[in-house]
Design an enzyme around this catalytic site. Structure first.
Site, mmCIF file in Angstrom:
data_model
loop_
_atom_site.group_PDB
_atom_site.id
_atom_site.type_symbol
_atom_site.label_atom_id
_atom_site.label_comp_id
_atom_site.label_asym_id
_atom_site.label_seq_id
_atom_site.Cartn_x
_atom_site.Cartn_y
_atom_site.Cartn_z
ATOM 1 N N ASP A 94 0.675 9.919 9.487
ATOM 2 C CA ASP A 94 0.342 9.284 10.804
ATOM 3 C C ASP A 94 1.117 10.148 11.939
ATOM 4 O O ASP A 94 1.618 11.455 11.555
ATOM 5 C CB ASP A 94 0.823 7.899 10.880
ATOM 6 C CG ASP A 94 2.333 7.831 10.587
ATOM 7 O OD1 ASP A 94 3.157 8.878 10.522
ATOM 8 O OD2 ASP A 94 2.820 6.760 10.373
ATOM 9 N N SER A 95 0.766 10.030 13.435
ATOM 10 C CA SER A 95 1.097 10.998 14.214
ATOM 11 C C SER A 95 2.385 10.757 14.732
ATOM 12 O O SER A 95 2.888 11.535 15.619
ATOM 13 C CB SER A 95 0.011 10.779 15.380
ATOM 14 O OG SER A 95 0.282 9.462 15.968
ATOM 15 N N GLY A 96 3.167 9.859 14.480
ATOM 16 C CA GLY A 96 4.220 9.383 15.043
ATOM 17 C C GLY A 96 4.251 8.535 16.369
ATOM 18 O O GLY A 96 5.159 8.066 16.693
ATOM 19 N N PHE A 98 2.941 5.532 16.864
ATOM 20 C CA PHE A 98 3.307 4.094 16.661
ATOM 21 C C PHE A 98 4.759 3.960 16.517
ATOM 22 O O PHE A 98 5.534 3.047 17.228
ATOM 23 C CB PHE A 98 2.651 3.491 15.353
ATOM 24 C CG PHE A 98 3.198 2.025 15.117
ATOM 25 C CD1 PHE A 98 2.451 0.970 15.881
ATOM 26 C CD2 PHE A 98 4.162 1.527 14.207
ATOM 27 C CE1 PHE A 98 2.664 -0.313 15.602
ATOM 28 C CE2 PHE A 98 4.559 0.083 14.100
ATOM 29 C CZ PHE A 98 3.737 -0.813 14.753
ATOM 30 N N GLN A 190 -8.923 2.488 20.120
ATOM 31 C CA GLN A 190 -7.924 1.562 20.756
ATOM 32 C C GLN A 190 -8.482 0.630 21.562
ATOM 33 O O GLN A 190 -10.179 0.481 21.295
ATOM 34 C CB GLN A 190 -6.857 2.448 21.470
ATOM 35 C CG GLN A 190 -5.640 3.209 20.478
ATOM 36 C CD GLN A 190 -4.891 2.172 19.576
ATOM 37 O OE1 GLN A 190 -4.830 0.892 19.834
ATOM 38 N NE2 GLN A 190 -4.048 2.660 19.050
ATOM 39 N N ASP A 267 -3.000 1.034 4.723
ATOM 40 C CA ASP A 267 -1.817 1.421 4.396
ATOM 41 C C ASP A 267 -0.794 0.408 4.898
ATOM 42 O O ASP A 267 -1.327 -0.483 5.977
ATOM 43 C CB ASP A 267 -1.313 2.564 5.148
ATOM 44 C CG ASP A 267 -1.045 2.509 6.313
ATOM 45 O OD1 ASP A 267 0.364 2.594 6.612
ATOM 46 O OD2 ASP A 267 -1.775 2.597 7.301
ATOM 47 N N CYS A 305 -1.436 -8.470 -16.241
ATOM 48 C CA CYS A 305 -1.087 -7.493 -15.250
ATOM 49 C C CYS A 305 -0.841 -6.026 -16.134
ATOM 50 O O CYS A 305 -0.153 -6.103 -17.197
ATOM 51 C CB CYS A 305 0.157 -7.828 -14.402
ATOM 52 S SG CYS A 305 0.529 -6.285 -13.404
ATOM 53 N N CYS A 307 0.930 -3.497 -14.827
ATOM 54 C CA CYS A 307 1.941 -2.563 -14.270
ATOM 55 C C CYS A 307 3.137 -2.331 -15.435
ATOM 56 O O CYS A 307 3.195 -3.176 -16.322
ATOM 57 C CB CYS A 307 2.639 -3.332 -13.125
ATOM 58 S SG CYS A 307 3.967 -4.735 -13.439
ATOM 59 N N CYS A 310 5.078 -5.579 -16.466
ATOM 60 C CA CYS A 310 4.434 -6.479 -17.170
ATOM 61 C C CYS A 310 4.101 -6.199 -18.386
ATOM 62 O O CYS A 310 4.094 -6.763 -19.600
ATOM 63 C CB CYS A 310 3.153 -7.352 -16.342
ATOM 64 S SG CYS A 310 3.820 -8.357 -14.986
ATOM 65 N N HIS A 337 5.305 -3.200 -9.809
ATOM 66 C CA HIS A 337 4.233 -4.328 -9.868
ATOM 67 C C HIS A 337 3.551 -4.533 -8.789
ATOM 68 O O HIS A 337 2.371 -4.680 -8.791
ATOM 69 C CB HIS A 337 4.917 -5.615 -10.081
ATOM 70 C CG HIS A 337 4.309 -6.957 -10.112
ATOM 71 N ND1 HIS A 337 3.483 -7.248 -11.031
ATOM 72 C CD2 HIS A 337 4.049 -7.785 -9.361
ATOM 73 C CE1 HIS A 337 2.685 -8.206 -11.043
ATOM 74 N NE2 HIS A 337 3.057 -8.725 -9.670
#
Length: 375
Positions: A94-96, A98, A190, A267, A305, A307, A310, A337
């Site tokens: 990401d660009s920084g 936020f 935006q 994300d 599951c 994972c 589990c 998990h």
């Protein structure tokens, strides 16, 4: 040759949901996809090999944090972020923007960029479209996000308009500064909660013909119904032949709704953050492992599951004990998990799209899933 390309495989007949493949210099991955977040060049408590075992084809790292520590020069010296963190699959940075805007009074926005105080040592720093691109080129990520201003919620029309127009000007500067041929720049739509501004932002951003587009400024405190309305409107304005990314969303209900509206990439820090608070994600809702009801529960977190926790028979009672005792292994088991759960969640959604039954998948999911439930 474009560094990032999107291949549309199937669109669900009844909804906007789509299954595709995104191709990057570090491999291809199927969509819709959830990207684990490795803020400081590491997904908290999880190794790159474990991420591969989960099926993660791409992870996200954070320009703001890596800019402050360890710094772009050290990462460049190491041969880029992939080598530095020992991850040979795709990376999105990401660009920084936020993070900088969430600093509130610690930052000052001008047309040139943003001056802010480091949250680490209080030193004065400056980020601009050009600096953000320089940092991201040094990091060597596959997908690079434009430096934008995230419109807060609520924001009146005039503020949102000025902010959205600045984001477009900054995007044009990002495009000019991004000269690495093996990286793809995504623009960010935006506009706050104003359809007129979102339409303008989408039209002007798409006109720049970038490898992909993100929908920004959502999931920032607005009601979910409003978020979904803005999301649906925004994605309807984006091209079919490019990836679409909804930033900062990771709860199962929002993932389903996002996929229904044609989003390919998501994300969020959610799965690992709630794991560190002792919470497990399941198909029927969340399990708060500190709760006394799990003291004598010798079942795994979720039957069926795949994972690590589990699969190897670690029980709710054992994990509850680890969490209450402050043992790191308990938080690792929950992180593995939760990340597995979201990867499997996306895989099943994709399969439903391929089989033209996404609507039925969504209906069944909501029939069994308890929102914010503490089973």
């Amino acid at each position: 040759m474009t560094a990032i390309t999107y291949e549309l495989v199937k669109k669900d007949a009844a909804t906007g949901a789509r299954a595709g493949i995104i191709h990057t210099p570090h491999g291809s991955f199927p969509t819709p996809i959830f990207m684990p977040v490795g803020t400081q060049a590491s997904v908290k408590g999880v190794s790159p090999d474990e991420l591969k075992d989960l099926g993660a084809g791409i992870i996200l790292s954070n320009t703001y944090h890596l800019f402050l520590r360890p710094g772009m020069d050290l990462v460049r010296e190491a041969g880029g972020l992939h080598k530095f963190m020992h991850w040979d699959r795709a990376i999105l940075t990401d660009s920084g923007g936020f993070q900088v805007f969430s600093l509130g009074d610690l930052r000052k926005i001008t047309e040139e960029g943003v001056t802010f105080r480091s949250h680490i040592d209080g030193s004065k720093k400056f980020l601009s479209p050009e600096v953000s691109m320089d940092v991201q080129m040094a990091l060597g990520s596959d997908i690079v996000m434009a430096f934008d201003e995230c419109v807060p919620y609520p924001a009146d029309f005039q503020y949102a308009k000025q902010s959205t127009e600045r984001t477009l000007r900054w995007l044009k500067r990002c495009k000019q500064a991004m000269t690495a041929p093996n990286q793809g720049l995504f623009g960010i739509v935006q506009g706050g909660m104003h359809k007129e501004l979102r339409e303008w932002s989408a039209r002007e951003t798409v006109a720049l013909d970038l490898p992909g587009y993100a929908v920004g400024g959502l999931s920032v405190g607005e009601p979910k119904e409003l978020m979904y309305e803005m999301l649906e409107y925004s994605t309807s304005l984006l091209p079919e032949n490019k990836p679409r990314y909804l930033m900062g969303v990771g709860t199962p209900d929002c993932l389903v709704e996002g996929v229904q509206r044609g989003i390919d990439m998501f994300d969020c820090v959610y799965p690992t953050r709630v794991a560190r608070n002792g919470m497990a994600m399941t198909w029927t809702g969340r399990l708060v492992m500190k709760n006394a009801q799990f003291t004598h529960d010798h079942h795994v977190l979720e039957e069926g599951c795949g994972c690590y926790a589990c699969r190897n028979g670690y029980t709710r009672a054992y994990i509850r004990h680890l969490v209450r005792a402050g043992e790191i292994f308990g938080l690792r088991l929950l992180s593995l998990h939760n990340l597995w759960f979201l990867q499997e969640f996306m895989r099943r959604m994709r399969q439903a799209i391929l089989e033209d039954r996404f609507g039925a998948f969504r209906e069944e999911f909501f029939a069994h899933y308890v929102m914010h439930g503490k089973q």
